[in-house]
Design a protein around this motif. Sequence first.
Motif: not given
Length: 207
Positions: A109-115, A134-135, A145-149, A154-155
Amino acid sequence: IFSRENFEMLRLVSNSELPDAVAHLNFCPNDEDLLAIASIKNTIFILKLNLSDRNTKEKILLKMTDHKAPITSLIWSNEGAGSIKIYSGDAQGQVWMTDAKKLVQKSVQLYACKSPVFQLDCKNEKQLLISSKIQVYLIDFEKQKATKVGSKPRNGDYGACFHPTIDDNLLAARPSKNLWEASSVTSQVSATMKLFFTNITKYDSSF
């Protein structure tokens, strides 16, 4: 399976180990004899199609069952010949990497998004771009490292991809026909573009 050159049917894939309806299909970019299938029961299969020998039945190379929600995106790694690695995202925001090199399966598992995940894109073996509802997130494997762009959420069903011609850039869709251009090094947005559609031809889809 059909040929793109002459539309000839090459193979009908009918396997008792694939009992569920198919949600997603994706050919391996480095080997079109490999096909990834995501079923509606949240399972991923990688098949060797044996297209060069119609007398040899397709073979299931691996079966991945780690997703606990509908799979929404499926993409192969573009590392090069010999790579059997896929990235997958689901409706709970989970992103997995499944590596079957030398047919020894490993799922992480690499990442868990909130949406929910809407789209995935990858750049060599170095970066993975995740577009959730959302992101947008950029995973850099070398920097671990994981970063937000960008900073504004958004939705909706908006995608993102690495720029096809500018090496260090990426593109992310935004509401109201906007498009972000951002750096794949810093994740910082450099420009917001407005899309305008003119002279769109309506095609006849009756065939």
